[in-house]
Enzyme design. Sequence first.
Site, PDB file in Angstrom:
ATOM      1  CG  HIS A  68      -6.118  -2.082   4.542  1.00  0.00           C
ATOM      2  ND1 HIS A  68      -4.772  -1.903   4.720  1.00  0.00           N
ATOM      3  CD2 HIS A  68      -6.569  -2.696   5.668  1.00  0.00           C
ATOM      4  CE1 HIS A  68      -4.425  -2.395   5.901  1.00  0.00           C
ATOM      5  NE2 HIS A  68      -5.500  -2.885   6.501  1.00  0.00           N
ATOM      6  CG  ASP A  96      -6.522  -5.446  -0.747  1.00  0.00           C
ATOM      7  OD1 ASP A  96      -6.407  -6.631  -0.369  1.00  0.00           O
ATOM      8  OD2 ASP A  96      -6.503  -4.479   0.032  1.00  0.00           O
ATOM      9  CD  GLN A 152     -10.729  -8.675   5.317  1.00  0.00           C
ATOM     10  OE1 GLN A 152     -11.289  -9.709   5.659  1.00  0.00           O
ATOM     11  NE2 GLN A 152      -9.855  -8.065   6.096  1.00  0.00           N
ATOM     12  CE  LYS A 204      -5.993  -9.187   6.491  1.00  0.00           C
ATOM     13  NZ  LYS A 204      -6.404  -8.417   7.661  1.00  0.00           N
ATOM     14  CB  CYS A 210      -5.726  -0.054   8.206  1.00  0.00           C
ATOM     15  SG  CYS A 210      -4.719  -0.576   9.578  1.00  0.00           S
TER      16      CYS A 210
HETATM   17  N1  PMP Z   1      -6.204  -5.074   2.441  1.00  0.00           N
HETATM   18  C1  PMP Z   1      -7.263  -5.371   3.186  1.00  0.00           C
HETATM   19  C2  PMP Z   1      -8.639  -5.206   2.599  1.00  0.00           C
HETATM   20  C3  PMP Z   1      -7.107  -5.826   4.492  1.00  0.00           C
HETATM   21  O1  PMP Z   1      -8.164  -6.128   5.241  1.00  0.00           O
HETATM   22  C4  PMP Z   1      -5.792  -5.950   5.013  1.00  0.00           C
HETATM   23  C5  PMP Z   1      -5.538  -6.422   6.428  1.00  0.00           C
HETATM   24  N2  PMP Z   1      -6.364  -5.800   7.380  1.00  0.00           N
HETATM   25  C6  PMP Z   1      -4.724  -5.647   4.185  1.00  0.00           C
HETATM   26  C7  PMP Z   1      -4.959  -5.221   2.910  1.00  0.00           C
HETATM   27  C8  PMP Z   1      -3.301  -5.784   4.640  1.00  0.00           C
HETATM   28  O2  PMP Z   1      -3.002  -7.114   4.885  1.00  0.00           O
HETATM   29  P1  PMP Z   1      -1.654  -7.517   5.637  1.00  0.00           P
HETATM   30  O3  PMP Z   1      -1.584  -6.662   6.858  1.00  0.00           O
HETATM   31  O4  PMP Z   1      -1.872  -8.965   5.961  1.00  0.00           O
HETATM   32  O5  PMP Z   1      -0.539  -7.299   4.688  1.00  0.00           O
END
Ligand code: PMP
Length: 397
Positions: free
Chosen positions: A119, A192, A195, A218, A355
Amino acid sequence: MDAPTLARLERRGDFPSLASGWHYLDSAASALKPQAVIDAATRALGGDYATVHRGVYAKSAEMTRAYEAARRKVAGLVGGAEDEIVFTRGATEAINLVAYSYGQVVGTGRRVLLSQLEHHSNIVPWQLAGWQVDVCPLTANGRIDLDAAEAMLTRDHAMVAFAHVSNVLGSRLDVARAADLAHRVGAKLLVDGCQAVPRLAVDVDALDCDFYAFSAHKLYGPTGIGALWGRPDLLAAMPPWQGGGAMIDRVTFEGTAFAAPPARFEAGTPAIVEGIAFGAAVDYVLSAGLDAIHAHEAALVDELREALSRRNDVTVFGPADSAGIVSFAMDGVHPHDLGTILDENRVAIRAGHHCAQPLMDHLGVPATARASFGLYSAADDIAALLDGIDRTRRIFG
Ligand code: PMP
């Protein structure tokens, strides 16, 4: 599908948003909130409200207890201790914190191994904080290729930073092996876990990682809060990255002595209400049971992948055992058009680059359509999605 598992998890009634009858297949972007979380936030913002940490009056002390109890719950979710949890604005801020602050510990020549599926929030912070970035490729079915990582890692790498579960492909990382590979060359492993925490039981000790980042929203919790779990010796060695109240022991104009972690990394009045609601979300998820949630979502993933694979106009990305997430493309239909037509059927999916533009480059597509599940998802959501795909085919011919 395993009917008893589904029956146990059919908690749709807990989610006010579902009362309007839509088919919400975008939980990987942000999960809906159960009434228990909404109630916890409402109480904290209403009758219980007071600031934390500095108040000498009873209400502030009670709020501080509730807020710190939430930290214990969040720590427990990932198998950590409460002083190993730094509350952040989300996973993004957690990764920025490590990239900047641990970057100061490493000094010049800092080098990180990322993967092709990360991401943007696990790419851009490293670039901004001046790390040299290397990129680990993926296997043919969309996992991070740990054999390639093994070949690429050198003593120059201070950090490996990989997603536990891909937000696009749902592919899972063998975290323990990634940790072993990182540690063999003296690097640390940041995971990270955005998910992963909503759908897999996580134990940072068993995974043997060094940092673990995730967001509350999430995990059926509120926006505006997340957490960084870090190994205590690493957190203790890291300098603060933002200055202000609450992160100090003693301030003079000549200089400042900083508080121990986690306070050192939590400058300013925290997200009190969100923190307490984060704790309620952890309670909610644990009451449903992460193994049951995982089994439930796995059954839905199987059903959707199987239905899509019967169509000759759809490509499904990622491995068969994707966790909770199915990305796909329809021949001759842009994912945005599909998403718009599905919306007319009250089906909400994600369409775009998620993203993860470097992953889109790797897949050779500008965007994918993504359906992602939560513990409230059910077979009728899949049926509505498949109906919408049929309708889209009829429109596009
Ligand atoms: N890493 C992953 C794998 C994600 O799916 C996301 C959110 N789509 C993020 C990081 C970023 O999370 P946040 O926008 O809640 O900080």
